[in-house]
Motif scaffolding. Structure first.
Motif, PDB file in Angstrom:
ATOM      1  N   THR A 146     -13.653 -91.742   7.505  1.00 57.31           N
ATOM      2  CA  THR A 146     -12.289 -91.886   6.996  1.00 57.31           C
ATOM      3  C   THR A 146     -12.121 -91.304   5.599  1.00 57.31           C
ATOM      4  O   THR A 146     -11.012 -91.040   5.175  1.00 57.31           O
ATOM      5  CB  THR A 146     -11.877 -93.362   6.976  1.00 57.31           C
ATOM      6  N   GLU A 147     -13.222 -91.093   4.859  1.00 53.58           N
ATOM      7  CA  GLU A 147     -13.140 -90.569   3.501  1.00 53.58           C
ATOM      8  C   GLU A 147     -13.139 -89.045   3.461  1.00 53.58           C
ATOM      9  O   GLU A 147     -12.769 -88.455   2.457  1.00 53.58           O
ATOM     10  CB  GLU A 147     -14.323 -91.077   2.675  1.00 53.58           C
ATOM     11  N   LYS A 148     -13.586 -88.414   4.524  1.00 56.94           N
ATOM     12  CA  LYS A 148     -13.683 -86.962   4.537  1.00 56.94           C
ATOM     13  C   LYS A 148     -12.303 -86.327   4.676  1.00 56.94           C
ATOM     14  O   LYS A 148     -11.418 -86.870   5.321  1.00 56.94           O
ATOM     15  CB  LYS A 148     -14.534 -86.499   5.717  1.00 56.94           C
ATOM     16  N   ALA A 149     -12.162 -85.168   4.070  1.00 55.87           N
ATOM     17  CA  ALA A 149     -10.940 -84.399   4.263  1.00 55.87           C
ATOM     18  C   ALA A 149     -10.989 -83.795   5.663  1.00 55.87           C
ATOM     19  O   ALA A 149     -12.012 -83.247   6.080  1.00 55.87           O
ATOM     20  CB  ALA A 149     -10.846 -83.303   3.215  1.00 55.87           C
ATOM     21  N   ARG A 150      -9.925 -83.935   6.407  1.00 57.15           N
ATOM     22  CA  ARG A 150      -9.904 -83.432   7.779  1.00 57.15           C
ATOM     23  C   ARG A 150      -9.769 -81.914   7.783  1.00 57.15           C
ATOM     24  O   ARG A 150      -8.990 -81.342   7.025  1.00 57.15           O
ATOM     25  CB  ARG A 150      -8.743 -84.043   8.553  1.00 57.15           C
ATOM     26  N   ALA A 151     -10.514 -81.305   8.654  1.00 54.76           N
ATOM     27  CA  ALA A 151     -10.405 -79.858   8.848  1.00 54.76           C
ATOM     28  C   ALA A 151      -9.132 -79.581   9.642  1.00 54.76           C
ATOM     29  O   ALA A 151      -8.681 -80.425  10.420  1.00 54.76           O
ATOM     30  CB  ALA A 151     -11.618 -79.335   9.595  1.00 54.76           C
ATOM     31  N   PRO A 152      -8.542 -78.419   9.492  1.00 49.63           N
ATOM     32  CA  PRO A 152      -7.347 -78.104  10.269  1.00 49.63           C
ATOM     33  C   PRO A 152      -7.667 -78.011  11.756  1.00 49.63           C
ATOM     34  O   PRO A 152      -8.786 -77.688  12.136  1.00 49.63           O
ATOM     35  CB  PRO A 152      -6.890 -76.758   9.714  1.00 49.63           C
ATOM     36  N   SER A 153      -6.674 -78.300  12.569  1.00 47.57           N
ATOM     37  CA  SER A 153      -6.880 -78.242  14.016  1.00 47.57           C
ATOM     38  C   SER A 153      -6.783 -76.795  14.503  1.00 47.57           C
ATOM     39  O   SER A 153      -6.484 -75.883  13.743  1.00 47.57           O
ATOM     40  CB  SER A 153      -5.837 -79.102  14.726  1.00 47.57           C
ATOM     41  N   PHE A 154      -7.024 -76.617  15.792  1.00 51.02           N
ATOM     42  CA  PHE A 154      -7.010 -75.277  16.367  1.00 51.02           C
ATOM     43  C   PHE A 154      -5.626 -74.631  16.286  1.00 51.02           C
ATOM     44  O   PHE A 154      -5.515 -73.415  16.201  1.00 51.02           O
ATOM     45  CB  PHE A 154      -7.467 -75.314  17.824  1.00 51.02           C
ATOM     46  N   GLU A 155      -4.564 -75.434  16.319  1.00 46.02           N
ATOM     47  CA  GLU A 155      -3.219 -74.886  16.251  1.00 46.02           C
ATOM     48  C   GLU A 155      -2.892 -74.349  14.857  1.00 46.02           C
ATOM     49  O   GLU A 155      -2.037 -73.487  14.706  1.00 46.02           O
ATOM     50  CB  GLU A 155      -2.168 -75.943  16.622  1.00 46.02           C
ATOM     51  N   VAL A 188     -15.270 -68.935  10.557  1.00 44.37           N
ATOM     52  CA  VAL A 188     -15.533 -70.113   9.739  1.00 44.37           C
ATOM     53  C   VAL A 188     -14.504 -71.199  10.036  1.00 44.37           C
ATOM     54  O   VAL A 188     -14.852 -72.368  10.242  1.00 44.37           O
ATOM     55  CB  VAL A 188     -15.532 -69.742   8.238  1.00 44.37           C
ATOM     56  N   ALA A 189     -13.238 -70.839  10.070  1.00 45.89           N
ATOM     57  CA  ALA A 189     -12.183 -71.810  10.364  1.00 45.89           C
ATOM     58  C   ALA A 189     -12.340 -72.361  11.777  1.00 45.89           C
ATOM     59  O   ALA A 189     -12.151 -73.555  12.010  1.00 45.89           O
ATOM     60  CB  ALA A 189     -10.810 -71.172  10.198  1.00 45.89           C
ATOM     61  N   PHE A 190     -12.709 -71.494  12.720  1.00 41.48           N
ATOM     62  CA  PHE A 190     -12.900 -71.953  14.093  1.00 41.48           C
ATOM     63  C   PHE A 190     -14.056 -72.936  14.177  1.00 41.48           C
ATOM     64  O   PHE A 190     -13.976 -73.959  14.862  1.00 41.48           O
ATOM     65  CB  PHE A 190     -13.150 -70.763  15.026  1.00 41.48           C
ATOM     66  N   SER A 191     -15.122 -72.656  13.472  1.00 39.68           N
ATOM     67  CA  SER A 191     -16.276 -73.549  13.471  1.00 39.68           C
ATOM     68  C   SER A 191     -15.927 -74.903  12.866  1.00 39.68           C
ATOM     69  O   SER A 191     -16.339 -75.946  13.385  1.00 39.68           O
ATOM     70  CB  SER A 191     -17.421 -72.902  12.699  1.00 39.68           C
ATOM     71  N   GLU A 192     -15.171 -74.907  11.774  1.00 39.87           N
ATOM     72  CA  GLU A 192     -14.761 -76.167  11.161  1.00 39.87           C
ATOM     73  C   GLU A 192     -13.836 -76.963  12.076  1.00 39.87           C
ATOM     74  O   GLU A 192     -13.955 -78.185  12.178  1.00 39.87           O
ATOM     75  CB  GLU A 192     -14.073 -75.906   9.829  1.00 39.87           C
ATOM     76  N   ALA A 193     -12.917 -76.284  12.749  1.00 37.56           N
ATOM     77  CA  ALA A 193     -12.005 -76.972  13.671  1.00 37.56           C
ATOM     78  C   ALA A 193     -12.783 -77.554  14.847  1.00 37.56           C
ATOM     79  O   ALA A 193     -12.515 -78.677  15.292  1.00 37.56           O
ATOM     80  CB  ALA A 193     -10.927 -76.017  14.168  1.00 37.56           C
ATOM     81  N   ARG A 194     -13.760 -76.797  15.345  1.00 39.07           N
ATOM     82  CA  ARG A 194     -14.582 -77.295  16.457  1.00 39.07           C
ATOM     83  C   ARG A 194     -15.398 -78.501  16.020  1.00 39.07           C
ATOM     84  O   ARG A 194     -15.493 -79.496  16.742  1.00 39.07           O
ATOM     85  CB  ARG A 194     -15.494 -76.199  16.969  1.00 39.07           C
ATOM     86  N   GLU A 195     -15.961 -78.440  14.818  1.00 37.90           N
ATOM     87  CA  GLU A 195     -16.740 -79.557  14.304  1.00 37.90           C
ATOM     88  C   GLU A 195     -15.876 -80.805  14.147  1.00 37.90           C
ATOM     89  O   GLU A 195     -16.303 -81.911  14.476  1.00 37.90           O
ATOM     90  CB  GLU A 195     -17.355 -79.169  12.961  1.00 37.90           C
ATOM     91  N   GLN A 196     -14.646 -80.641  13.670  1.00 35.28           N
ATOM     92  CA  GLN A 196     -13.738 -81.774  13.537  1.00 35.28           C
ATOM     93  C   GLN A 196     -13.370 -82.345  14.902  1.00 35.28           C
ATOM     94  O   GLN A 196     -13.304 -83.549  15.082  1.00 35.28           O
ATOM     95  CB  GLN A 196     -12.467 -81.350  12.783  1.00 35.28           C
ATOM     96  N   TRP A 197     -13.152 -81.474  15.874  1.00 34.89           N
ATOM     97  CA  TRP A 197     -12.808 -81.914  17.227  1.00 34.89           C
ATOM     98  C   TRP A 197     -13.954 -82.727  17.830  1.00 34.89           C
ATOM     99  O   TRP A 197     -13.735 -83.798  18.404  1.00 34.89           O
ATOM    100  CB  TRP A 197     -12.498 -80.702  18.097  1.00 34.89           C
TER     101      TRP A 197
END
Length: 104
Positions: A10-19, A27-36
């Protein structure tokens, strides 16, 4: 190791979603996948915790379990169905690979 591994979910900043990302950016795709994936793991742990609460309630109540554990069982079933509806690859929302864009 960085702060990435020591902060709570809950403390982490959320990565942007795929949309919200340019899906050609690796890099952005990897972060979105990791968040998902992280969201899916949190949902799974919630379902497991509710399942343990149901088992505890059934052991504690014994004969009256169907009557006294109804609210916990309802919460568990709702969480389990929500998790199962997003099953890996079985639904439109179920798999991160549907967001892949062919590299040109």
């Amino acid at each position: 190791m960085g702060d990435k591994y020591f902060k709570r979910y809950t403390e982490k900043a959320r990565a942007p979603s795929f949309e919200e990302i340019d899906r050609r950016d690796p890099v952005a795709f990897s972060e979105a996948r990791e968040q998902w994936v992280l969201d899916r793991l949190v949902e799974l742990e919630t379902v497991k915790e509710l399942r343990d609460q149901v088992a505890h309630c059934y052991r504690q109540e014994e004969v009256n379990a169907r009557q006294n554990c109804r609210t916990i069982v309802d919460q568990y079933m709702q969480a389990f169905k929500a998790y199962k509806d997003k099953a890996w690859g079985n639904s439109p929302d179920g798999n991160w690979s549907k967001w892949k864009v062919p590299v040109e």
